[in-house]
Design a protein around this motif. Sequence first.
Motif, PDB file in Angstrom:
ATOM      1  N   PHE A 162       0.542  -1.110  -0.082  1.00  0.00           N
ATOM      2  CA  PHE A 162      -0.097   0.342   0.046  1.00  0.00           C
ATOM      3  C   PHE A 162       0.972   0.897  -0.011  1.00  0.00           C
ATOM      4  O   PHE A 162       0.394   2.141  -0.870  1.00  0.00           O
ATOM      5  N   GLU A 163       1.710   1.538   1.133  1.00  0.00           N
ATOM      6  CA  GLU A 163       2.548   2.474   1.029  1.00  0.00           C
ATOM      7  C   GLU A 163       3.486   2.666  -0.143  1.00  0.00           C
ATOM      8  O   GLU A 163       3.469   3.690  -0.474  1.00  0.00           O
ATOM      9  N   ALA A 164       3.616   1.692  -0.969  1.00  0.00           N
ATOM     10  CA  ALA A 164       4.790   1.411  -2.254  1.00  0.00           C
ATOM     11  C   ALA A 164       3.204   2.506  -2.924  1.00  0.00           C
ATOM     12  O   ALA A 164       4.256   3.324  -4.238  1.00  0.00           O
ATOM     13  N   LEU A 166       1.069   4.394  -2.969  1.00  0.00           N
ATOM     14  CA  LEU A 166       0.617   5.465  -2.252  1.00  0.00           C
ATOM     15  C   LEU A 166       1.236   6.496  -2.723  1.00  0.00           C
ATOM     16  O   LEU A 166       1.425   7.481  -3.269  1.00  0.00           O
ATOM     17  N   ALA A 167       2.675   6.109  -2.773  1.00  0.00           N
ATOM     18  CA  ALA A 167       4.354   6.577  -3.056  1.00  0.00           C
ATOM     19  C   ALA A 167       4.363   7.138  -4.369  1.00  0.00           C
ATOM     20  O   ALA A 167       4.484   8.305  -5.079  1.00  0.00           O
ATOM     21  N   ASP A 168       3.919   6.179  -5.152  1.00  0.00           N
ATOM     22  CA  ASP A 168       3.841   6.206  -6.942  1.00  0.00           C
ATOM     23  C   ASP A 168       2.383   7.208  -7.136  1.00  0.00           C
ATOM     24  O   ASP A 168       2.559   7.731  -7.661  1.00  0.00           O
ATOM     25  N   ILE A 169       1.146   6.817  -6.460  1.00  0.00           N
ATOM     26  CA  ILE A 169       0.422   8.251  -7.282  1.00  0.00           C
ATOM     27  C   ILE A 169       0.506   9.122  -6.790  1.00  0.00           C
ATOM     28  O   ILE A 169       0.438  10.385  -7.311  1.00  0.00           O
ATOM     29  N   LYS A 170       1.665   9.631  -5.055  1.00  0.00           N
ATOM     30  CA  LYS A 170       2.086  11.243  -4.579  1.00  0.00           C
ATOM     31  C   LYS A 170       3.015  11.494  -6.184  1.00  0.00           C
ATOM     32  O   LYS A 170       3.133  12.657  -6.460  1.00  0.00           O
ATOM     33  N   ARG A 171       3.426  10.722  -6.373  1.00  0.00           N
ATOM     34  CA  ARG A 171       4.847  11.273  -7.224  1.00  0.00           C
ATOM     35  C   ARG A 171       4.061  11.056  -8.444  1.00  0.00           C
ATOM     36  O   ARG A 171       4.703  13.099  -9.470  1.00  0.00           O
ATOM     37  N   ARG A 172       3.301  10.371  -9.006  1.00  0.00           N
ATOM     38  CA  ARG A 172       2.404  10.464 -10.432  1.00  0.00           C
ATOM     39  C   ARG A 172       2.071  11.911 -10.993  1.00  0.00           C
ATOM     40  O   ARG A 172       1.686  13.055 -11.603  1.00  0.00           O
ATOM     41  N   ASP A 173       0.656  12.077  -9.401  1.00  0.00           N
ATOM     42  CA  ASP A 173       0.184  13.580  -8.832  1.00  0.00           C
ATOM     43  C   ASP A 173       1.011  15.210  -9.059  1.00  0.00           C
ATOM     44  O   ASP A 173       0.972  15.841  -9.500  1.00  0.00           O
ATOM     45  N   ASP A 174       1.945  14.726  -8.618  1.00  0.00           N
ATOM     46  CA  ASP A 174       3.908  15.748  -8.508  1.00  0.00           C
ATOM     47  C   ASP A 174       3.796  15.860 -10.166  1.00  0.00           C
ATOM     48  O   ASP A 174       4.105  17.413 -10.453  1.00  0.00           O
ATOM     49  N   PHE A 175       4.025  15.479 -11.004  1.00  0.00           N
ATOM     50  CA  PHE A 175       4.713  15.293 -11.626  1.00  0.00           C
ATOM     51  C   PHE A 175       3.922  15.453 -13.352  1.00  0.00           C
ATOM     52  O   PHE A 175       3.795  16.623 -13.583  1.00  0.00           O
ATOM     53  N   ASP A 176       2.195  15.710 -12.838  1.00  0.00           N
ATOM     54  CA  ASP A 176       1.553  15.347 -13.541  1.00  0.00           C
ATOM     55  C   ASP A 176       1.347  16.851 -13.747  1.00  0.00           C
ATOM     56  O   ASP A 176       1.280  17.574 -14.764  1.00  0.00           O
TER      57      ASP A 176
END
Length: 217
Positions: A162-164, A166-176
């Motif tokens: 889950f944490e991984a 979640l981290a990927d979701i947040k990374r994509r949010d920031d990148f996008d």
Amino acid sequence: MYKSIAIDGPAGAGKSTIAKRLSEKIGFNYLDTGAMYRSYTYYFLANNIDINDEELINSKLDDINLSIEDNKFYLDGKDISKEIRSEQVTKNVSLVSSYRRVREKLVEMQRKIAKQSNIILDGRDIGSHVLKDASIKFFLTASAEERARRRLQDSKETNQDFEAVLADIKRRDDFDSTREITPLKQADDAILIDSTDLSEDGVIDLMKQYLEQNHVI
């Protein structure tokens, strides 16, 4: 005059699922623009093309023969609809879709397709860039935690953490949201729908209410 519905939002917000189900309910066609970027990403990965090399990517764009039929995606006639949903494609699609030439090429395709029927398009920049004159625009979102939970629930890979995710979701949010070319943002005239505490049916019912109020259906 055909009508168009734009649905934008961050990764994992359920845009494609909602757009597809809504299209079936109201009799509109549906174009999954995210899957177009996934198809390009898959092509580069499958052909061992360095996705970090934007010039190399640009030089290969005319080699890609992408076709779409009944919401299935084909490269050189081969159905890749399942392959483009792999974890490897998911992790790399934001980078590929940030390149100007890639976006220009696919946006041109999207606009051409949108002129041919009543249609729903979903993505990151449909209302803000691709279809600025859409009949109605929605911005569908949910908390990062809820989006990570849904992604885990939908994933066929059992070893994900889950944490991984979640981290990927947040990374994509920031990148996008911070990319130079047409970043993810809510169009000024888009209707915000937060689906964190809503079911799919709840989101669809809410959208249908707005569509009726605005005489889109």
